[in-house]
Motif scaffolding. Structure first.
Motif, PDB file in Angstrom:
ATOM      1  N   PHE A 388      14.568  -8.172   1.464  1.00  0.00           N
ATOM      2  CA  PHE A 388      14.158  -6.831   1.046  1.00  0.00           C
ATOM      3  C   PHE A 388      12.662  -6.852   0.746  1.00  0.00           C
ATOM      4  O   PHE A 388      12.169  -7.767   0.083  1.00  0.00           O
ATOM      5  N   SER A 389      11.957  -5.839   1.201  1.00  0.00           N
ATOM      6  CA  SER A 389      10.515  -5.802   0.984  1.00  0.00           C
ATOM      7  C   SER A 389      10.175  -5.602  -0.490  1.00  0.00           C
ATOM      8  O   SER A 389      10.755  -4.763  -1.173  1.00  0.00           O
ATOM      9  N   LEU A 390       9.193  -6.363  -0.948  1.00  0.00           N
ATOM     10  CA  LEU A 390       8.701  -6.254  -2.316  1.00  0.00           C
ATOM     11  C   LEU A 390       7.489  -5.339  -2.431  1.00  0.00           C
ATOM     12  O   LEU A 390       6.935  -5.176  -3.532  1.00  0.00           O
ATOM     13  N   MET A 391       7.068  -4.730  -1.339  1.00  0.00           N
ATOM     14  CA  MET A 391       5.861  -3.914  -1.361  1.00  0.00           C
ATOM     15  C   MET A 391       5.872  -2.829  -2.434  1.00  0.00           C
ATOM     16  O   MET A 391       4.865  -2.614  -3.111  1.00  0.00           O
ATOM     17  N   PRO A 392       6.975  -2.114  -2.645  1.00  0.00           N
ATOM     18  CA  PRO A 392       6.935  -1.056  -3.666  1.00  0.00           C
ATOM     19  C   PRO A 392       6.521  -1.557  -5.048  1.00  0.00           C
ATOM     20  O   PRO A 392       5.749  -0.894  -5.739  1.00  0.00           O
ATOM     21  N   VAL A 393       7.024  -2.717  -5.466  1.00  0.00           N
ATOM     22  CA  VAL A 393       6.686  -3.195  -6.808  1.00  0.00           C
ATOM     23  C   VAL A 393       5.360  -3.941  -6.838  1.00  0.00           C
ATOM     24  O   VAL A 393       4.769  -4.119  -7.909  1.00  0.00           O
ATOM     25  N   ASP A 398       5.014   1.576 -11.635  1.00  0.00           N
ATOM     26  CA  ASP A 398       6.017   2.529 -12.119  1.00  0.00           C
ATOM     27  C   ASP A 398       7.284   2.536 -11.279  1.00  0.00           C
ATOM     28  O   ASP A 398       8.203   3.313 -11.554  1.00  0.00           O
ATOM     29  N   TYR A 399       7.354   1.713 -10.266  1.00  0.00           N
ATOM     30  CA  TYR A 399       8.524   1.714  -9.392  1.00  0.00           C
ATOM     31  C   TYR A 399       9.697   1.064 -10.124  1.00  0.00           C
ATOM     32  O   TYR A 399       9.627  -0.092 -10.538  1.00  0.00           O
ATOM     33  N   THR A 400      10.780   1.794 -10.285  1.00  0.00           N
ATOM     34  CA  THR A 400      11.908   1.291 -11.075  1.00  0.00           C
ATOM     35  C   THR A 400      13.210   1.186 -10.296  1.00  0.00           C
ATOM     36  O   THR A 400      14.184   0.621 -10.804  1.00  0.00           O
ATOM     37  N   GLU A 401      13.284   1.723  -9.078  1.00  0.00           N
ATOM     38  CA  GLU A 401      14.511   1.601  -8.293  1.00  0.00           C
ATOM     39  C   GLU A 401      14.762   0.128  -7.958  1.00  0.00           C
ATOM     40  O   GLU A 401      13.823  -0.606  -7.629  1.00  0.00           O
TER      41      GLU A 401
END
Length: 514
Positions: A388-393, A398-401
């Motif tokens: 799974f990509s870690l790019m969002p975090v 503020d990324y919490t999903e």
């Protein structure tokens, strides 16, 4: 069908925030994609890095600085609690138990483990325009020339086959396994660099197995040698037309524990602590090389460990001196308990990712999808099935999903645990590894429930088994693991086959029997 990053659904979580989308767009807009350096320590416990364990006795100043300048993952895990399967997971983005390796590790004369048609991180990045290199400990097997005639008949003057250069790497310099596994022969690309001229062995904390040793091989200089060559590689490729990917699997602080004179006695808690400080210093040297080369802001650097600290490091002695290599977590290398697979994980990319401590549960398999997404390189359904990509975090504090629905862990004995949110199920009455209760301790196990369930939010030290109180949670996690087995993946996408049908069915049967 290709999973192009601009078309991924929210389940895949790549473009889970506007910040992530903006960061990826900026990468695409730049003339050159970022260089990537992936540093993998060997048997380094999470409690050995002082940013994770402020009360510990080892002060890892360079890693602490890296943590302050990047993302420090506090709930990062290897997919296995031992070396070979973890490395398979890193390079393929796939759980090792889907392969032919169901337990244990490879040794110095074993055949190639990654199938020729299996994509690796290096394969994907080459597709994205990168030049790729591996310098260090491979531990995924290759074919020595004439090995079929027996170890004593190997011709070290001839090239190897099935090694890193046939698994996506343009350049390789390193050793086949751990620094305590013979034969002790450097290989550059496919060619041994020198012939064995002696047989060596050592014991104690310096332990390595007796075996043929090449004329240019010095155990004490192996770690510094790899770092020198990595720094030369960085300097030579810093201003090249292609971005580079450097995979740097260090042979330390795994046995043999060999701190050079400069670090001997420096930690105050023994040779292992000294060796950890040496690793920290050498990571600092690599960071400085990147800065001096003028590529600091265009180089993403990852530092991780392949599993927890090994008992061979002298854990009991260090604990008596007030240092906890597994920090507060139960167990150590080889185990299903978190001390076996909860690891330090630091990601640094100045000016591009937001420095912070990140509490998301992640797995080392996730860097496959992360690097593909970072470089906007498409991957297909048969690649990175558990990544799974870690790019969002990385780009959005503020990324919490949740990045992952759940994470599966595997012990040296081939036993399983699965973690979803706060809940962790061990499909075993034992540690699955080397700490008590061991899989072979029949008397102790006969008095224990067949499975263990822990709430990691309220019981991070895994002391209170609540499987009897939450049978529905046990069933939920077991069913999810079975789903991951049956579908050949834990990410969204078309179901994929596991390797060796009969063997993976045994995995399924094992889950059903617990």
């Amino acid at each position: 069908m290709h999973r192009k990053i601009d078309k991924l659904m929210n389940k895949r979580l790549l473009l889970g925030s506007l910040a992530a989308l903006g960061a990826l767009s900026s990468v695409a807009a730049t003339e050159k994609k970022p260089n990537i350096i992936f540093i993998l320590a060997d048997d380094l416990g999470i409690g050995d890095v002082s940013t994770y364990n402020p009360g510990g006795k080892i002060r890892t100043s360079h890693l602490d600085q890296m943590a302050s300048e990047g993302v420090c993952f506090t709930d990062a895990h290897s997919s296995s609690s031992v070396s070979t399967p973890t490395r398979y997971g890193i390079l393929t983005g796939r759980y090792n138990w889907r392969s032919t390796l169901k337990e244990g590790v490879l040794f110095g004369y074993d055949k190639p483990f990654i199938k020729p048609d299996r994509s690796t991180i290096a394969t994907v990045l080459k597709r994205g325009g990168y030049t790729t290199a591996c310098i260090g400990k491979w531990h995924l097997g290759w074919n020595w020339h004439n090995m079929e005639a027996g170890k004593d008949q190997i011709d070290f003057s001839k090239p190897i086959t099935g090694g890193p250069t046939e698994r996506g790497f343009d350049y390789f310099y390193g050793i086949i396994g751990s620094l305590d596994m013979d034969p002790y022969v450097y290989v550059e690309n496919n060619q041994p660099t020198a012939l064995p001229d002696r047989v060596t062995e050592d014991k104690g904390l310096r332990f390595w197995r007796k075996g043929p040793t090449a004329s240019d091989f010095d155990h004490e200089d192996c770690l510094p040698n790899f770092v020198r060559r990595a720094e030369t590689y960085i300097q030579e490729h810093a201003q090249g037309e292609q971005p580079f990917f450097l995979y740097l699997p260090l042979p330390a602080p795994h046995t043999p524990i060999l701190p050079v004179k400069e670090f001997q006695g420096k930690s105050g808690i023994g040779a292992y602590g000294d060796f950890v400080l040496m690793v920290d210093h050498l990571v600092g040297s690599i960071l400085q090389t990147v800065k001096d080369a003028g590529i600091d802001e265009n180089t993403l650097i990852v530092f991780v460990s392949d599993n927890g600290c090994s008992p061979a490091a002298g854990i009991k002695s260090m604990q008596q001196q007030g240092h906890l290599p597994s920090y507060v977590y139960r167990g150590h290398k080889a185990d299903l308990f978190d001390g076996g697979h909860r690891i330090p994980c630091l990601v640094r990319w100045p000016g591009n990712i937001v420095p912070h401590r990140e509490n998301q549960t992640i797995c080392l398999t996730d860097f496959f999808a992360t690097f593909a997404d970072l470089t906007q390189t498409a991957i297909c359904d048969s690649e990175g099935e558990d990544s799974f990509s870690l790019m969002p975090v990385l780009v959005n504090t503020d990324y919490t999903e949740p990045i992952r629905e759940a994470t599966v862990h595997h012990s040296i004995n081939g036993e399983f645990s699965i973690r979803k949110g706060d809940w962790k199920l061990l499909l075993s009455a034992s540690s699955g590894g080397w700490s008590e209760p061991t899989p072979g301790n029949r008397e102790a196990l006969s008095k224990l429930p067949r499975v263990q369930l822990y709430n990691m939010a309220t019981d991070p030290t895994e002391q209170k088994n609540v499987q009897a109180e939450y049978p529905d949670k046990v069933k939920e996690l077991k069913d999810l693991l079975l789903k991951y087995i049956w579908e050949g993946r834990s990410t969204p996408g078309k179901p994929q086959p596991n390797d060796n049908g009969n063997e993976w069915k045994q995995v399924q049967d094992f889950v059903l029997s617990n």
